[in-house]
Design a protein around this motif. Structure first.
Motif, PDB file in Angstrom:
ATOM      1  N   ALA A 152      -6.035  14.998   0.691  1.00  0.00           N
ATOM      2  CA  ALA A 152      -5.207  16.054   0.111  1.00  0.00           C
ATOM      3  C   ALA A 152      -3.722  15.752   0.252  1.00  0.00           C
ATOM      4  CB  ALA A 152      -5.544  17.398   0.770  1.00  0.00           C
ATOM      5  N   TRP A 153      -3.259  15.570   1.489  1.00  0.00           N
ATOM      6  CA  TRP A 153      -1.853  15.271   1.754  1.00  0.00           C
ATOM      7  C   TRP A 153      -1.760  14.015   2.605  1.00  0.00           C
ATOM      8  CZ3 TRP A 153      -0.290  20.830   3.673  1.00  0.00           C
ATOM      9  CH2 TRP A 153      -0.274  21.698   2.579  1.00  0.00           C
ATOM     10  N   PRO A 154      -2.103  12.853   2.051  1.00  0.00           N
ATOM     11  CA  PRO A 154      -2.018  11.623   2.843  1.00  0.00           C
ATOM     12  C   PRO A 154      -0.558  11.307   3.152  1.00  0.00           C
ATOM     13  CG  PRO A 154      -2.486  11.085   0.562  1.00  0.00           C
ATOM     14  CD  PRO A 154      -2.524  12.583   0.672  1.00  0.00           C
ATOM     15  N   ASN A 155      -0.256  11.249   4.416  1.00  0.00           N
ATOM     16  CA  ASN A 155       1.117  11.026   4.860  1.00  0.00           C
ATOM     17  C   ASN A 155       1.327   9.579   5.246  1.00  0.00           C
ATOM     18  OD1 ASN A 155       2.859  13.228   4.613  1.00  0.00           O
ATOM     19  ND2 ASN A 155       2.040  14.244   6.394  1.00  0.00           N
ATOM     20  N   GLY A 156       1.369   9.318   6.558  1.00  0.00           N
ATOM     21  CA  GLY A 156       1.645   7.985   7.061  1.00  0.00           C
ATOM     22  C   GLY A 156       0.539   7.002   6.764  1.00  0.00           C
ATOM     23  N   ILE A 157       0.923   5.729   6.729  1.00  0.00           N
ATOM     24  CA  ILE A 157      -0.028   4.650   6.450  1.00  0.00           C
ATOM     25  C   ILE A 157       0.362   3.462   7.323  1.00  0.00           C
ATOM     26  CG2 ILE A 157       1.312   3.710   4.546  1.00  0.00           C
ATOM     27  CD1 ILE A 157      -1.337   3.337   3.040  1.00  0.00           C
ATOM     28  N   SER A 158      -0.650   2.725   7.808  1.00  0.00           N
ATOM     29  CA  SER A 158      -0.385   1.608   8.702  1.00  0.00           C
ATOM     30  C   SER A 158      -1.469   0.553   8.540  1.00  0.00           C
ATOM     31  CB  SER A 158      -0.361   2.108  10.155  1.00  0.00           C
ATOM     32  OG  SER A 158      -0.031   1.072  11.048  1.00  0.00           O
ATOM     33  N   ILE A 159      -1.100  -0.688   8.787  1.00  0.00           N
ATOM     34  CA  ILE A 159      -2.023  -1.810   8.649  1.00  0.00           C
ATOM     35  C   ILE A 159      -2.391  -2.357  10.018  1.00  0.00           C
ATOM     36  CG2 ILE A 159      -2.255  -4.182   7.787  1.00  0.00           C
ATOM     37  CD1 ILE A 159      -0.228  -3.396   5.581  1.00  0.00           C
ATOM     38  N   ASP A 160      -3.675  -2.584  10.225  1.00  0.00           N
ATOM     39  CA  ASP A 160      -4.159  -3.334  11.383  1.00  0.00           C
ATOM     40  C   ASP A 160      -4.358  -4.761  10.890  1.00  0.00           C
ATOM     41  OD1 ASP A 160      -5.664  -4.639  13.333  1.00  0.00           O
ATOM     42  OD2 ASP A 160      -6.813  -2.853  13.849  1.00  0.00           O
ATOM     43  N   TYR A 161      -3.410  -5.624  11.213  1.00  0.00           N
ATOM     44  CA  TYR A 161      -3.405  -6.996  10.691  1.00  0.00           C
ATOM     45  C   TYR A 161      -4.528  -7.840  11.266  1.00  0.00           C
ATOM     46  CZ  TYR A 161       1.187  -5.718   8.945  1.00  0.00           C
ATOM     47  OH  TYR A 161       2.213  -5.090   8.289  1.00  0.00           O
ATOM     48  N   PHE A 219       0.857  -1.189   0.000  1.00  0.00           N
ATOM     49  CA  PHE A 219       0.000   0.000   0.000  1.00  0.00           C
ATOM     50  C   PHE A 219       0.889   1.233   0.000  1.00  0.00           C
ATOM     51  CE2 PHE A 219      -2.143  -3.408   2.214  1.00  0.00           C
ATOM     52  CZ  PHE A 219      -3.415  -3.408   1.669  1.00  0.00           C
ATOM     53  N   TRP A 220       0.416   2.316  -0.605  1.00  0.00           N
ATOM     54  CA  TRP A 220       1.186   3.557  -0.583  1.00  0.00           C
ATOM     55  C   TRP A 220       0.259   4.766  -0.576  1.00  0.00           C
ATOM     56  CZ3 TRP A 220       0.525   0.578  -4.852  1.00  0.00           C
ATOM     57  CH2 TRP A 220      -0.030   1.191  -5.982  1.00  0.00           C
ATOM     58  N   THR A 221       0.809   5.873  -0.099  1.00  0.00           N
ATOM     59  CA  THR A 221       0.108   7.154  -0.160  1.00  0.00           C
ATOM     60  C   THR A 221       0.763   7.989  -1.251  1.00  0.00           C
ATOM     61  OG1 THR A 221       1.523   8.192   1.518  1.00  0.00           O
ATOM     62  CG2 THR A 221      -0.477   7.110   2.290  1.00  0.00           C
ATOM     63  N   GLU A 222      -0.039   8.801  -1.907  1.00  0.00           N
ATOM     64  CA  GLU A 222       0.399   9.629  -3.037  1.00  0.00           C
ATOM     65  C   GLU A 222      -0.068  11.060  -2.818  1.00  0.00           C
ATOM     66  OE1 GLU A 222       1.699  11.184  -6.198  1.00  0.00           O
ATOM     67  OE2 GLU A 222       1.778   9.029  -6.508  1.00  0.00           O
ATOM     68  N   TRP A 223       0.872  12.004  -2.857  1.00  0.00           N
ATOM     69  CA  TRP A 223       0.588  13.427  -2.648  1.00  0.00           C
ATOM     70  C   TRP A 223       0.386  14.203  -3.926  1.00  0.00           C
ATOM     71  CZ3 TRP A 223       3.106  17.290   1.095  1.00  0.00           C
ATOM     72  CH2 TRP A 223       2.829  16.941   2.412  1.00  0.00           C
ATOM     73  N   GLY A 224       0.712  13.685  -5.041  1.00  0.00           N
ATOM     74  CA  GLY A 224       0.857  14.444  -6.277  1.00  0.00           C
ATOM     75  C   GLY A 224      -0.371  15.180  -6.759  1.00  0.00           C
ATOM     76  N   GLN A 225      -0.479  15.318  -8.074  1.00  0.00           N
ATOM     77  CA  GLN A 225      -1.596  16.037  -8.690  1.00  0.00           C
ATOM     78  C   GLN A 225      -2.932  15.390  -8.344  1.00  0.00           C
ATOM     79  OE1 GLN A 225      -1.573  18.880 -10.579  1.00  0.00           O
ATOM     80  NE2 GLN A 225       0.588  19.056 -10.026  1.00  0.00           N
ATOM     81  N   THR A 226      -2.926  14.077  -8.182  1.00  0.00           N
ATOM     82  CA  THR A 226      -4.140  13.348  -7.806  1.00  0.00           C
ATOM     83  C   THR A 226      -3.831  12.536  -6.555  1.00  0.00           C
ATOM     84  OG1 THR A 226      -4.692  13.171 -10.162  1.00  0.00           O
ATOM     85  CG2 THR A 226      -5.938  11.791  -8.633  1.00  0.00           C
ATOM     86  N   PRO A 227      -4.002  13.136  -5.372  1.00  0.00           N
ATOM     87  CA  PRO A 227      -3.707  12.400  -4.133  1.00  0.00           C
ATOM     88  C   PRO A 227      -4.555  11.135  -4.030  1.00  0.00           C
ATOM     89  CG  PRO A 227      -4.082  14.728  -3.688  1.00  0.00           C
ATOM     90  CD  PRO A 227      -4.484  14.486  -5.102  1.00  0.00           C
ATOM     91  N   CYS A 228      -3.939  10.055  -3.537  1.00  0.00           N
ATOM     92  CA  CYS A 228      -4.682   8.802  -3.435  1.00  0.00           C
ATOM     93  C   CYS A 228      -3.977   7.842  -2.490  1.00  0.00           C
ATOM     94  CB  CYS A 228      -4.868   8.155  -4.802  1.00  0.00           C
ATOM     95  SG  CYS A 228      -3.339   7.555  -5.546  1.00  0.00           S
ATOM     96  N   ILE A 229      -4.683   6.759  -2.192  1.00  0.00           N
ATOM     97  CA  ILE A 229      -4.134   5.604  -1.506  1.00  0.00           C
ATOM     98  C   ILE A 229      -4.196   4.463  -2.509  1.00  0.00           C
ATOM     99  CG2 ILE A 229      -4.302   4.047   0.473  1.00  0.00           C
ATOM    100  CD1 ILE A 229      -4.026   6.937   1.374  1.00  0.00           C
ATOM    101  N   GLY A 230      -3.051   3.813  -2.765  1.00  0.00           N
ATOM    102  CA  GLY A 230      -3.008   2.746  -3.750  1.00  0.00           C
ATOM    103  C   GLY A 230      -2.627   1.412  -3.141  1.00  0.00           C
TER     104      GLY A 230
END
Length: 137
Positions: free
Chosen positions: A76-85, A47-58
Motif C-alpha cells: 500500500a505505502w512502500p517506503n524505504g528500500i534496501s539491498i542485501d548484496y 530499484f524504487w518504491t511507488e506510492w501512487g494509484q498503483t503502489p509497486c516495487i520497480g
C-alpha cells in the motif's frame, strides 16, 4: 560515481555525477509518487518504491531501460528500500501494512515477511550483514 534521486514534485528519477554535472532524467514515464530508491552498481540495477494509484516495487537498468514491476500485490505505502548484496535480496518496508518484506532481486520471487508489527508506520529500512535496521514515525 553517480548519485540517483527521486523528484516527488515532478514524479521523476534522475541521475548526476557526484559533482552535480551531467544531470539527466532516467525515468519519467509511469511514475506517480516515487518514494525511495536503491542502486546495485555491480548488477547495474536501480530499484524504487511507488506510492501512487498503483503502489509497486520497480526495477530498471541504471540508464532507466527495461523497467519491470517486481511487486504490485499486497502493498500500500512502500517506503524505504534496501539491498542485501550478499544474499541478493531486496527489502522494503510498508507504512500501511506495518511489514518489512523481501524478495529475490533478480526474479522478484521468494517473497517473505521478515517483520510484522502493528501501528508502527515504518519509514525506512537498511540491511547490513545479518542485521536489519528500520525507523518509524
Amino acid at each position: 560515481g553517480n548519485i540517483y534521486w527521486t523528484d516527488h514534485g515532478f514524479n521523476l528519477i534522475e541521475v548526476a555525477r557526484l559533482n552535480g554535472s551531467f544531470r539527466y532524467v532516467i525515468i519519467s514515464q509511469g511514475l506517480d509518487q516515487p518514494r525511495s530508491i536503491a542502486v546495485h552498481p555491480e548488477k547495474g540495477y536501480l530499484f524504487w518504491t511507488e506510492w501512487g494509484q498503483t503502489p509497486c516495487i520497480g526495477r530498471a537498468h541504471l540508464d532507466g531501460s527495461e523497467k519491470v514491476v517486481l511487486v504490485s500485490l499486497g502493498i500500500a505505502w512502500p517506503n524505504g528500500i534496501s539491498i542485501d548484496y550478499e544474499e541478493n535480496k531486496l527489502y522494503w518496508c510498508d507504512a500501511r501494512t506495518d511489514k518489512i518484506e523481501r524478495i529475490d532481486l533478480e526474479s522478484g520471487g521468494s517473497r517473505e515477511i521478515v517483520l510484522s508489527g502493528s501501528n508502527v508506520d515504518m519509514f525506512s529500512v537498511a540491511v547490513f550483514g545479518a542485521y536489519i535496521y528500520w525507523s518509524d514515525r
